[in-house]
Design a protein around this motif. Sequence first.
Motif, PDB file in Angstrom:
ATOM      1  N   VAL A  96      11.970 -18.924  47.105  1.00 38.27           N
ATOM      2  CA  VAL A  96      12.851 -20.018  46.918  1.00 38.27           C
ATOM      3  C   VAL A  96      13.285 -19.864  45.431  1.00 38.27           C
ATOM      4  O   VAL A  96      12.449 -19.916  44.454  1.00 38.27           O
ATOM      5  N   ALA A  97      14.547 -19.494  45.471  1.00 33.15           N
ATOM      6  CA  ALA A  97      15.224 -19.198  44.027  1.00 33.15           C
ATOM      7  C   ALA A  97      16.293 -20.244  43.710  1.00 33.15           C
ATOM      8  O   ALA A  97      16.934 -20.820  44.095  1.00 33.15           O
ATOM      9  N   GLY A  98      15.882 -20.597  42.148  1.00 32.16           N
ATOM     10  CA  GLY A  98      16.743 -21.444  41.677  1.00 32.16           C
ATOM     11  C   GLY A  98      18.003 -20.842  41.175  1.00 32.16           C
ATOM     12  O   GLY A  98      18.233 -19.666  41.305  1.00 32.16           O
ATOM     13  N   ALA A  99      18.688 -21.776  40.341  1.00 33.90           N
ATOM     14  CA  ALA A  99      20.133 -21.062  39.901  1.00 33.90           C
ATOM     15  C   ALA A  99      20.019 -20.162  38.768  1.00 33.90           C
ATOM     16  O   ALA A  99      21.231 -19.443  38.541  1.00 33.90           O
ATOM     17  N   TYR A 149      16.415 -25.755  53.125  1.00 34.60           N
ATOM     18  CA  TYR A 149      14.881 -25.211  53.170  1.00 34.60           C
ATOM     19  C   TYR A 149      13.962 -25.931  54.248  1.00 34.60           C
ATOM     20  O   TYR A 149      13.983 -26.852  54.365  1.00 34.60           O
ATOM     21  N   ILE A 150      13.173 -24.945  54.771  1.00 33.86           N
ATOM     22  CA  ILE A 150      12.207 -25.419  55.790  1.00 33.86           C
ATOM     23  C   ILE A 150      10.939 -24.818  55.169  1.00 33.86           C
ATOM     24  O   ILE A 150      10.842 -23.515  55.104  1.00 33.86           O
ATOM     25  N   PRO A 151      10.028 -25.637  55.234  1.00 33.86           N
ATOM     26  CA  PRO A 151       8.567 -24.883  54.710  1.00 33.86           C
ATOM     27  C   PRO A 151       8.011 -23.798  55.737  1.00 33.86           C
ATOM     28  O   PRO A 151       7.965 -24.130  56.805  1.00 33.86           O
ATOM     29  N   PRO A 152       7.697 -22.775  55.091  1.00 30.83           N
ATOM     30  CA  PRO A 152       7.212 -21.638  56.168  1.00 30.83           C
ATOM     31  C   PRO A 152       5.952 -22.152  56.849  1.00 30.83           C
ATOM     32  O   PRO A 152       5.123 -22.868  56.062  1.00 30.83           O
ATOM     33  N   THR A 153       5.573 -21.480  57.869  1.00 31.98           N
ATOM     34  CA  THR A 153       4.304 -21.604  58.501  1.00 31.98           C
ATOM     35  C   THR A 153       3.547 -20.417  58.546  1.00 31.98           C
ATOM     36  O   THR A 153       2.209 -20.548  58.856  1.00 31.98           O
ATOM     37  N   ARG A 154       4.018 -19.452  57.867  1.00 34.14           N
ATOM     38  CA  ARG A 154       3.404 -18.016  58.016  1.00 34.14           C
ATOM     39  C   ARG A 154       3.721 -17.035  56.782  1.00 34.14           C
ATOM     40  O   ARG A 154       4.552 -17.511  56.108  1.00 34.14           O
ATOM     41  N   ALA A 178      17.145 -33.636  43.855  1.00 37.42           N
ATOM     42  CA  ALA A 178      17.136 -32.593  44.818  1.00 37.42           C
ATOM     43  C   ALA A 178      15.984 -31.930  44.594  1.00 37.42           C
ATOM     44  O   ALA A 178      15.393 -31.364  45.662  1.00 37.42           O
ATOM     45  N   ASP A 179      15.935 -31.387  43.321  1.00 36.15           N
ATOM     46  CA  ASP A 179      14.848 -30.372  42.999  1.00 36.15           C
ATOM     47  C   ASP A 179      13.395 -30.907  43.037  1.00 36.15           C
ATOM     48  O   ASP A 179      12.387 -30.298  43.613  1.00 36.15           O
ATOM     49  N   THR A 180      13.322 -32.363  42.830  1.00 29.54           N
ATOM     50  CA  THR A 180      12.098 -32.954  43.200  1.00 29.54           C
ATOM     51  C   THR A 180      11.959 -32.994  44.605  1.00 29.54           C
ATOM     52  O   THR A 180      10.450 -32.770  44.931  1.00 29.54           O
ATOM     53  N   ASP A 181      12.747 -33.398  45.550  1.00 33.03           N
ATOM     54  CA  ASP A 181      12.399 -33.292  46.778  1.00 33.03           C
ATOM     55  C   ASP A 181      12.027 -32.082  47.425  1.00 33.03           C
ATOM     56  O   ASP A 181      11.101 -31.699  48.068  1.00 33.03           O
ATOM     57  N   LEU A 182      12.656 -30.925  46.733  1.00 28.54           N
ATOM     58  CA  LEU A 182      12.357 -29.664  47.243  1.00 28.54           C
ATOM     59  C   LEU A 182      11.133 -29.057  46.836  1.00 28.54           C
ATOM     60  O   LEU A 182      10.325 -28.526  47.562  1.00 28.54           O
ATOM     61  N   ILE A 183      10.391 -29.517  45.745  1.00 29.37           N
ATOM     62  CA  ILE A 183       9.135 -29.124  45.086  1.00 29.37           C
ATOM     63  C   ILE A 183       8.108 -29.779  45.888  1.00 29.37           C
ATOM     64  O   ILE A 183       7.356 -29.234  46.477  1.00 29.37           O
ATOM     65  N   MET A 227       8.065 -28.044  49.241  1.00 32.92           N
ATOM     66  CA  MET A 227       7.445 -26.704  49.057  1.00 32.92           C
ATOM     67  C   MET A 227       5.827 -26.876  49.128  1.00 32.92           C
ATOM     68  O   MET A 227       5.387 -25.869  49.540  1.00 32.92           O
ATOM     69  N   ASN A 228       5.391 -27.926  48.369  1.00 38.75           N
ATOM     70  CA  ASN A 228       3.902 -28.129  48.137  1.00 38.75           C
ATOM     71  C   ASN A 228       3.156 -28.578  49.445  1.00 38.75           C
ATOM     72  O   ASN A 228       2.054 -28.388  49.717  1.00 38.75           O
ATOM     73  N   ARG A 229       4.307 -28.919  50.568  1.00 39.27           N
ATOM     74  CA  ARG A 229       3.682 -29.248  52.015  1.00 39.27           C
ATOM     75  C   ARG A 229       3.468 -28.116  52.885  1.00 39.27           C
ATOM     76  O   ARG A 229       2.893 -28.236  53.754  1.00 39.27           O
ATOM     77  N   ALA A 230       4.011 -26.960  52.306  1.00 40.16           N
ATOM     78  CA  ALA A 230       4.015 -25.692  53.215  1.00 40.16           C
ATOM     79  C   ALA A 230       2.375 -25.293  53.294  1.00 40.16           C
ATOM     80  O   ALA A 230       1.689 -25.137  52.238  1.00 40.16           O
ATOM     81  N   PRO A 231       2.190 -24.913  54.390  1.00 39.89           N
ATOM     82  CA  PRO A 231       0.789 -24.676  54.785  1.00 39.89           C
ATOM     83  C   PRO A 231       0.413 -23.030  54.468  1.00 39.89           C
ATOM     84  O   PRO A 231      -0.392 -22.487  55.229  1.00 39.89           O
ATOM     85  N   VAL A 232       0.932 -22.614  53.547  1.00 44.56           N
ATOM     86  CA  VAL A 232       0.715 -21.153  53.153  1.00 44.56           C
ATOM     87  C   VAL A 232       0.536 -21.050  51.577  1.00 44.56           C
ATOM     88  O   VAL A 232       1.058 -22.011  50.730  1.00 44.56           O
ATOM     89  N   PRO A 233       0.038 -20.049  51.203  1.00 42.44           N
ATOM     90  CA  PRO A 233      -0.259 -20.001  49.622  1.00 42.44           C
ATOM     91  C   PRO A 233       1.152 -19.814  48.933  1.00 42.44           C
ATOM     92  O   PRO A 233       2.057 -19.016  49.323  1.00 42.44           O
ATOM     93  N   THR A 234       1.139 -20.158  47.843  1.00 43.04           N
ATOM     94  CA  THR A 234       2.610 -20.148  47.089  1.00 43.04           C
ATOM     95  C   THR A 234       2.166 -19.230  45.700  1.00 43.04           C
ATOM     96  O   THR A 234       1.325 -19.429  44.999  1.00 43.04           O
ATOM     97  N   VAL A 235       2.920 -18.335  45.215  1.00 42.96           N
ATOM     98  CA  VAL A 235       3.060 -17.433  44.266  1.00 42.96           C
ATOM     99  C   VAL A 235       4.070 -18.024  43.498  1.00 42.96           C
ATOM    100  O   VAL A 235       5.113 -17.717  43.674  1.00 42.96           O
TER     101      VAL A 235
END
Length: 503
Positions: free
Chosen positions: A58-61, A115-120, A139-144, A147-155
């Motif tokens: 997930v890349a910003g501008a 964006y759709i939160p990944p499941t794997r 929009a970025d607030t909603d996106l973050i 992303m935090n709801r995604a059931p996968v680790p975030t780096v």
Amino acid sequence: MTSPDLIPLADAESIRRLDHLTCERQHISSLALMERAASRCTERLLAHYPDNRHWTIVAGAGNNGGDGLAIARQLQLRGHHITAYHPQHRPTSPNHTANAARLKRLIPTHDLAAYIPPTRGIQIDALYGVGLNRPLAAADTDLIRAMNRAPVPTVAIDLPSGLRADDDSPAPIIRAARTLCLGCPKAALLWQENEEYVGTLELVPIDLDRDALADTPAAARWLTAAWLRDQYRPRRRFAHKGDAGRLLIVAASRGMTGAAIMAAQAALRGGCGLLTAHLPAVCCSAYHAAVPESMTDADAHPDHNTRLDHDIPADALLVGCGLGTHPDSAALIADLNTRYHDRAILWDADALNLIARDSALQQLPPRSILTPHPGEFARLYGKALTHDRERIPAAQALAARMGAVIVLKGKYSIISAPDGTTVINPTGNAGMAKGGSGDVLAGLIAALLAQGYASFPAACLGTYLHGLAADLALETSAINSLTASDIIAAIPTAWRSIACTPA
């Protein structure tokens, strides 16, 4: 102190300057530097997640987004499955635009709005980096939040998006399992208030220009093994025990013999040649059994230390581990201040509490080191710290007031000299949050003082070795099971990482 091996704690302006000077002096483009940074991150990602094949980027501008898109391309070229989101209907930085074009030649990409939160797999956060200095758009607030709801680790790349480099950050912020910080550490990554966002912090070197690093002003610098190797003093092949330093430990009281034992064992592992412990008589038998390499000098009082009846030869002293706070011990501190005023002395534990109570005891010998934990620091400083951003300036202020090196213990221990020189120790783990760990640190640093190291390098080297030994001990222990004795046992292996000289 200016050394390219001590990495500055950098703000956004410093990072921009370092990037510019690196490109100018290494004759590379900013796009090439970005490619280098992405390559280093890709290597770390593959090392940490060797079984993962699915990555959502997930890349910003801006340029942080450019880093993320370069990572996506490098992973895709290694045969991994990539899903990449980035802005497709608004302006982006030149380097972002270039990396987006490179990636699109390989795979289709998606707009951030889709964006759709990944499941794997693993999610890579490259929305915002060090330059964030304004409130997030809705929009970025909603996106973050999504992303935090995604059931996968975030780096997170450089910083978790939403986190400002050296200031408070309003919610929401990415909750990363790991943060790959590029080039230089950023202050906010080191604050316990941001623990839930940063996860495991890893500094990723990107070969910034060495002279530019050395010249960058900073409140503090990141301690490195490379700098410590320059400070290391190899033992002469014809050395004898007298050459390796005489250490006097003044410690223990009834029920607190273990503190002296652990400090002594660590001091011997730290390299001192001759060790004497001045202890209450009640402690001597147990101490002898646990530390047969040490000599003892029994105090006249059976339960606590009161005085030295004679001068004990010593190049350095360690005072305080398990000492207790009896008024007799305060009088002993005053005597040691005078008797050994020309020696290096490390003050720890109850010695610090006694010094904090009595201003007359605060005229310390000029080569002193104080090693307080946060509670002891608050008593010395005069008030408790309310936020981790206060740790560096507070340690600097206390070091200047006491005329001593301060080691403010904790995650990312702060080591500050009276002249303001300050470093941050990167080693250690939460398993050290157990009784005895501080005694081990005190013994290690005191052993280095006895061997002739100046106070500041001794504090730096001892603190780094202490944390590294704890990290190495986790190879055979668990974070909850780690003990001070485990740290002592791992000190030789930690030493080998620094003393990389022929036998």
